[in-house]
Design a protein around this motif. Structure first.
Motif, PDB file in Angstrom:
ATOM      1  N   VAL A  51     -10.996  -9.179  15.792  1.00 39.20           N
ATOM      2  CA  VAL A  51     -10.087  -9.020  17.185  1.00 39.20           C
ATOM      3  C   VAL A  51      -9.151  -8.803  16.488  1.00 39.20           C
ATOM      4  O   VAL A  51      -8.135  -9.782  15.820  1.00 39.20           O
ATOM      5  N   VAL A  63     -13.597  -4.213  20.883  1.00 37.08           N
ATOM      6  CA  VAL A  63     -14.497  -5.442  20.963  1.00 37.08           C
ATOM      7  C   VAL A  63     -15.395  -4.978  22.255  1.00 37.08           C
ATOM      8  O   VAL A  63     -14.970  -4.706  23.315  1.00 37.08           O
ATOM      9  N   ARG A  65     -17.435  -5.482  25.574  1.00 34.27           N
ATOM     10  CA  ARG A  65     -17.226  -6.443  26.514  1.00 34.27           C
ATOM     11  C   ARG A  65     -18.519  -6.539  27.532  1.00 34.27           C
ATOM     12  O   ARG A  65     -19.392  -5.590  27.402  1.00 34.27           O
ATOM     13  N   ALA A  67     -16.913 -10.105  26.077  1.00 36.53           N
ATOM     14  CA  ALA A  67     -16.882 -11.032  24.877  1.00 36.53           C
ATOM     15  C   ALA A  67     -17.444 -12.584  25.362  1.00 36.53           C
ATOM     16  O   ALA A  67     -16.953 -13.269  26.246  1.00 36.53           O
ATOM     17  N   LEU A  70     -14.764 -16.528  21.777  1.00 36.25           N
ATOM     18  CA  LEU A  70     -13.775 -16.323  20.919  1.00 36.25           C
ATOM     19  C   LEU A  70     -13.435 -17.288  20.017  1.00 36.25           C
ATOM     20  O   LEU A  70     -13.268 -18.429  20.258  1.00 36.25           O
ATOM     21  N   ALA A 122     -20.042 -21.603  19.959  1.00 37.78           N
ATOM     22  CA  ALA A 122     -20.070 -20.007  20.568  1.00 37.78           C
ATOM     23  C   ALA A 122     -21.350 -19.772  20.953  1.00 37.78           C
ATOM     24  O   ALA A 122     -21.817 -19.293  21.873  1.00 37.78           O
ATOM     25  N   CYS A 191     -13.045 -22.781  19.153  1.00 39.07           N
ATOM     26  CA  CYS A 191     -13.621 -21.808  20.057  1.00 39.07           C
ATOM     27  C   CYS A 191     -13.441 -22.031  21.405  1.00 39.07           C
ATOM     28  O   CYS A 191     -13.283 -23.292  22.043  1.00 39.07           O
ATOM     29  N   ASP A 221     -13.556 -12.188  30.956  1.00 40.08           N
ATOM     30  CA  ASP A 221     -14.338 -12.892  29.913  1.00 40.08           C
ATOM     31  C   ASP A 221     -13.420 -13.574  29.165  1.00 40.08           C
ATOM     32  O   ASP A 221     -11.829 -13.544  29.303  1.00 40.08           O
ATOM     33  N   LEU A 223     -11.674 -12.653  26.629  1.00 45.29           N
ATOM     34  CA  LEU A 223     -10.765 -11.766  26.126  1.00 45.29           C
ATOM     35  C   LEU A 223     -10.114 -11.112  27.263  1.00 45.29           C
ATOM     36  O   LEU A 223      -9.080 -10.263  26.967  1.00 45.29           O
ATOM     37  N   CYS A 247      -8.613 -14.014  14.271  1.00 42.13           N
ATOM     38  CA  CYS A 247      -9.550 -14.123  15.374  1.00 42.13           C
ATOM     39  C   CYS A 247     -10.671 -13.083  15.479  1.00 42.13           C
ATOM     40  O   CYS A 247     -10.713 -11.984  15.054  1.00 42.13           O
ATOM     41  N   ALA A 249     -14.662 -12.346  17.559  1.00 44.84           N
ATOM     42  CA  ALA A 249     -15.442 -12.573  18.924  1.00 44.84           C
ATOM     43  C   ALA A 249     -16.683 -12.527  18.916  1.00 44.84           C
ATOM     44  O   ALA A 249     -17.262 -11.455  18.014  1.00 44.84           O
TER      45      ALA A 249
END
Length: 255
Positions: A51, A63, A65, A67, A70, A122, A191, A221, A223, A247, A249
């Motif tokens: 990211v 990225v 989507r 996501a 993160l 995650a 996270c 999401d 992000l 960062c 994702a």
């Protein structure tokens, strides 16, 4: 955002003591993190992505989507510790367990393992959990951890040889020279995940438990602008000119 940061902070307060097991700090390298997750049993349908910005829509567009999670690497500064202590002083120690727990949270007792903790959080929560391959090491860890309280979960991770082996293999292949497992490193992973009910969670094994940060709509999401404002951008606001942030994702694979 750069991706050469190394986890984790190890010092006073909530950090594992010097007598606890220690891992080589994990570089915030998407390729290595993806390999680690796939080795443990996450489907190749997902991967870790860089990211490059949390504020530039054009950079965020790189990225895929949505996501699903993160991971933010940030400096454990005096400003952050003051914030953490104030917030944690109002919270009771977390005792959640079982299938009705809103998120699966792991307390970190392995030194320099916050990158691994972030990846576990995650993969084990939200929509990503459906991508954990049945019968894999990751599936077994999640199944074994679910009925346990935080202390027993921590012991489970300490004993899990497949976790240590996969982590070491990934940590030793970073682009930068890996610190020693016993080193103190002033960066830490946190996270952010969105669960199926729309809640945004901050998951950090140094805290007293999972932290609910707000509610997102079906179209938002981790992000989305709202999620970033509720989560990672608050970290950046506290630190001012400190640039030691990176960062990544978790999202759909590009291949």
């Amino acid at each position: 955002m750069a991706t050469t940061s190394i986890d984790t902070h190890s010092g006073s307060g909530p950090d594992p003591s010097a007598s606890q097991p220690a891992f080589i700090p994990l570089e915030a390298n998407p390729e290595l993190m993806t390999t680690l997750l796939h080795t443990l049993g996450l489907s190749p349908a997902l991967q870790i992505h860089d990211v490059y910005s949390l504020t530039d829509p054009d950079m965020l567009a790189f990225v895929p989507r949505p996501a699903l999670a993160l991971l933010l690497v940030f400096p454990v500064s005096a400003a952050y510790e003051s914030h953490r202590l104030a917030e944690d002083s109002l919270a009771a120690p977390y005792q959640g367990k079982g299938p009705d727990e809103p998120v699966l949270w792991f307390r970190q007792t392995i030194r320099n393992a916050c990158g691994l903790m972030g990846l576990l959080h995650a993969a084990a929560n939200g929509p990503a959990r459906a991508f954990v391959e049945e019968g894999s090491d990751l599936d077994r860890i999640i199944q074994d951890a679910t009925p346990l309280g935080p202390e027993d979960r921590a012991r489970l991770l300490e004993r899990e040889k497949s976790l240590a082996k996969a982590h070491q293999a990934a940590a030793e292949k970073g682009d930068t020279a890996a610190p020693d497992a016993a080193d103190d490193v002033e960066l830490h992973y946190v996270c952010f995940v969105k669960t199926e009910d729309g809640r945004l969670w901050e998951l950090d094994g140094r805290r007293k438990g999972p932290l609910e940060r707000g509610t997102l709509s079906d179209s938002e999401d981790v992000l989305s602008q709202k999620a970033l404002m509720l989560g990672p951008l608050k970290f950046l606001e506290r630190e001012g000119a400190d640039l030691r942030f990176s960062c990544v994702a978790l999202a759909s694979s590009l291949e």
